[in-house]
Design an enzyme around this catalytic site. Sequence first.
Site, PDB file in Angstrom:
ATOM      1  N   GLY A 130       2.623  -3.050   0.105  1.00 49.91           N
ATOM      2  CA  GLY A 130       1.196  -3.352  -0.015  1.00 49.91           C
ATOM      3  C   GLY A 130       0.584  -3.396   1.377  1.00 49.91           C
ATOM      4  O   GLY A 130       1.302  -3.295   2.380  1.00 49.91           O
ATOM      5  N   ASP A 131      -0.727  -3.492   1.428  1.00 50.20           N
ATOM      6  CA  ASP A 131      -1.424  -3.601   2.715  1.00 50.20           C
ATOM      7  C   ASP A 131      -1.183  -2.404   3.624  1.00 50.20           C
ATOM      8  O   ASP A 131      -1.188  -2.524   4.843  1.00 50.20           O
ATOM      9  CB  ASP A 131      -1.040  -4.911   3.425  1.00 50.20           C
ATOM     10  CG  ASP A 131      -1.223  -6.089   2.505  1.00 50.20           C
ATOM     11  OD1 ASP A 131      -2.260  -6.125   1.819  1.00 50.20           O
ATOM     12  OD2 ASP A 131      -0.334  -6.954   2.441  1.00 50.20           O
TER      13      ASP A 131
ATOM     14  N   ALA B   1      -4.238  -8.140  -5.366  1.00 48.13           N
ATOM     15  CA  ALA B   1      -4.473  -7.165  -4.303  1.00 48.13           C
ATOM     16  C   ALA B   1      -5.687  -7.535  -3.474  1.00 48.13           C
ATOM     17  O   ALA B   1      -6.601  -8.187  -3.960  1.00 48.13           O
ATOM     18  CB  ALA B   1      -4.699  -5.793  -4.919  1.00 48.13           C
ATOM     19  N   GLY B   2      -5.689  -7.109  -2.231  1.00 44.26           N
ATOM     20  CA  GLY B   2      -6.859  -7.275  -1.377  1.00 44.26           C
ATOM     21  C   GLY B   2      -7.081  -5.975  -0.643  1.00 44.26           C
ATOM     22  O   GLY B   2      -6.347  -5.636   0.261  1.00 44.26           O
ATOM     23  N   HIS B   3      -8.057  -5.197  -1.081  1.00 46.07           N
ATOM     24  CA  HIS B   3      -8.296  -3.893  -0.464  1.00 46.07           C
ATOM     25  C   HIS B   3      -9.519  -3.978   0.437  1.00 46.07           C
ATOM     26  O   HIS B   3     -10.595  -4.355  -0.002  1.00 46.07           O
ATOM     27  CB  HIS B   3      -8.500  -2.834  -1.542  1.00 46.07           C
ATOM     28  CG  HIS B   3      -7.260  -2.591  -2.358  1.00 46.07           C
ATOM     29  ND1 HIS B   3      -7.244  -1.833  -3.495  1.00 46.07           N
ATOM     30  CD2 HIS B   3      -5.987  -3.011  -2.175  1.00 46.07           C
ATOM     31  CE1 HIS B   3      -6.007  -1.793  -3.979  1.00 46.07           C
ATOM     32  NE2 HIS B   3      -5.239  -2.513  -3.201  1.00 46.07           N
TER      33      HIS B   3
ATOM     34  N   THR C 163      -4.746 -14.191   0.711  1.00 47.30           N
ATOM     35  CA  THR C 163      -4.196 -15.525   0.942  1.00 47.30           C
ATOM     36  C   THR C 163      -4.423 -16.043   2.358  1.00 47.30           C
ATOM     37  O   THR C 163      -4.276 -17.234   2.617  1.00 47.30           O
ATOM     38  CB  THR C 163      -2.670 -15.506   0.714  1.00 47.30           C
ATOM     39  OG1 THR C 163      -2.109 -14.524   1.597  1.00 47.30           O
ATOM     40  CG2 THR C 163      -2.334 -15.139  -0.716  1.00 47.30           C
ATOM     41  N   GLY C 164      -4.721 -15.162   3.308  1.00 42.16           N
ATOM     42  CA  GLY C 164      -4.878 -15.566   4.694  1.00 42.16           C
ATOM     43  C   GLY C 164      -3.556 -15.840   5.401  1.00 42.16           C
ATOM     44  O   GLY C 164      -3.520 -16.172   6.583  1.00 42.16           O
TER      45      GLY C 164
ATOM     46  N   THR D 251      -7.154   6.671  12.114  1.00 46.24           N
ATOM     47  CA  THR D 251      -7.127   6.328  13.551  1.00 46.24           C
ATOM     48  C   THR D 251      -8.136   5.230  13.893  1.00 46.24           C
ATOM     49  O   THR D 251      -8.526   5.096  15.045  1.00 46.24           O
ATOM     50  CB  THR D 251      -7.438   7.581  14.397  1.00 46.24           C
ATOM     51  OG1 THR D 251      -8.708   8.099  13.963  1.00 46.24           O
ATOM     52  CG2 THR D 251      -6.370   8.643  14.251  1.00 46.24           C
TER      53      THR D 251
HETATM   54  P1  IMP Z   1       2.174 -11.822  -7.002  1.00 47.65           P
HETATM   55  O1  IMP Z   1       1.878 -10.365  -7.172  1.00 47.65           O
HETATM   56  O2  IMP Z   1       0.966 -12.647  -6.676  1.00 47.65           O
HETATM   57  O3  IMP Z   1       2.988 -12.383  -8.144  1.00 47.65           O
HETATM   58  O4  IMP Z   1       3.127 -11.967  -5.700  1.00 47.65           O
HETATM   59  C1  IMP Z   1       4.441 -11.455  -5.688  1.00 47.65           C
HETATM   60  C2  IMP Z   1       4.770 -10.872  -4.323  1.00 47.65           C
HETATM   61  O5  IMP Z   1       3.996  -9.696  -4.098  1.00 47.65           O
HETATM   62  C3  IMP Z   1       4.493 -11.797  -3.144  1.00 47.65           C
HETATM   63  O6  IMP Z   1       5.429 -11.526  -2.129  1.00 47.65           O
HETATM   64  C4  IMP Z   1       3.103 -11.353  -2.700  1.00 47.65           C
HETATM   65  O7  IMP Z   1       2.860 -11.673  -1.351  1.00 47.65           O
HETATM   66  C5  IMP Z   1       3.227  -9.854  -2.912  1.00 47.65           C
HETATM   67  N1  IMP Z   1       1.927  -9.200  -3.127  1.00 47.65           N
HETATM   68  C6  IMP Z   1       1.206  -9.158  -4.267  1.00 47.65           C
HETATM   69  N2  IMP Z   1       0.090  -8.441  -4.103  1.00 47.65           N
HETATM   70  C7  IMP Z   1       0.088  -8.000  -2.846  1.00 47.65           C
HETATM   71  C8  IMP Z   1      -0.788  -7.161  -2.094  1.00 47.65           C
HETATM   72  O8  IMP Z   1      -1.830  -6.680  -2.566  1.00 47.65           O
HETATM   73  N3  IMP Z   1      -0.450  -6.941  -0.807  1.00 47.65           N
HETATM   74  C9  IMP Z   1       0.692  -7.427  -0.278  1.00 47.65           C
HETATM   75  N4  IMP Z   1       1.553  -8.196  -0.927  1.00 47.65           N
HETATM   76  C10 IMP Z   1       1.258  -8.471  -2.211  1.00 47.65           C
HETATM   77 MG    MG Z   2      -3.965  -5.943   0.792  1.00 46.19          MG
END
Ligand code: IMP
Ligand code: MG
Length: 327
Positions: free
Chosen positions: A11-12, A40-42, A244-245, A316
């Site tokens: 992710g990210d 997710a955080g996009h 989550t920060g 970039t």
């Molecule tokens: P959950 O998806 O909230 O149940 O989290 C399970 C795991 O996936 C944890 O390690 C989270 O930090 C990770 N996670 C869930 N969504 C994201 C995302 O959008 N970006 C990065 N890590 C994520």
């Molecule tokens: Mg993200």
Amino acid sequence: MRTIVVGGQYGDEGKGKIVSYLAMKDNPEIVVRGGVGPNAGHQVRVNGKLYSLRLLPCGFVNSRARLLIGAGVLIDKDVLLKEMELTGAADRTGIDRNATLITPDHKIRDSDDHAKKIGTTGSGCGPAMSDRVTRVARTVAEEPTLERYLTDVWKEVNSKKNVLIEGSQGFMLSNVYGTYPFTTSKDTGASTTAADVGLGPRSIDRVVMVVKAYTTRIGAGPFPDEISMDEAKRLGYQEYGTVTGRARRTSAALHMEDLKRAAVINSATDIAITKLDVRFKGNEHVRSFEKLTDEAKDFVKMLEHQIGVPVTLIGTGPDLEDTIDLR
Ligand code: IMP
Ligand code: MG
């Protein structure tokens, strides 16, 4: 053309930026969100303004595009209503009537001891998914404030040719192929993302796998070649979670075997590399391949060669224009 964008790491990777770039450049009739839910955080930066979206597709930047959220996606109504207001995109947004509703109870359960051990985002996704599987979840059709947005997403996406599909999380967080049990609550691959929005395997033309030029992970679980936060800061790699920060963990390496496997299972046709400028100084805002430094060019060629999939997009910088398009 129907194109899916998925994450190749944890992710990210910068999917938000790539989806928004494609939404502007390719002018899709529909941008549709698949994936898990508001965990997710996009992020997308347009005209100097930063948006962090958890449910609404990042393709909102193209004001002509219809914005949809697939049946497989978990919906937190408060998050979504706020995002529609923030972007002013409510009148072109639709939610599949079969989508699952996240309730306050799901969020409470997502902060219990087990969720803490996994390091979940606390957004209620795991418990909501669990309730869906055991068939006690509620759907968005039971939520009056969402009624006017309900639609059949599968019907809409199958009736249009130019569709952009936005996945969420990354392959290593897949509940099936990732670092189980330190994963999210379902598969995060391209096939599942297509199914989330009602598209079958033969209706997808391109699968863009997004790979950040360095590796980060948030939450618990195995993470090879992890470096200290001081070291990550020194390299300019230290990041913080959008939802989550929390401080993201950083690895010194790209995990090539994982990337190769992710490319195969996703049936990736394209690789998008993000944050090349962060990894290699002197490439900030570069907009053509020729103008990249030799070191950066070699890195791109190495990735392409090792994974066996062409690199067609390179980021970039944070703005949409900071993109090299080799398609
Ligand atoms: P959950 O998806 O909230 O149940 O989290 C399970 C795991 O996936 C944890 O390690 C989270 O930090 C990770 N996670 C869930 N969504 C994201 C995302 O959008 N970006 C990065 N890590 C994520
Ligand atoms: Mg993200």
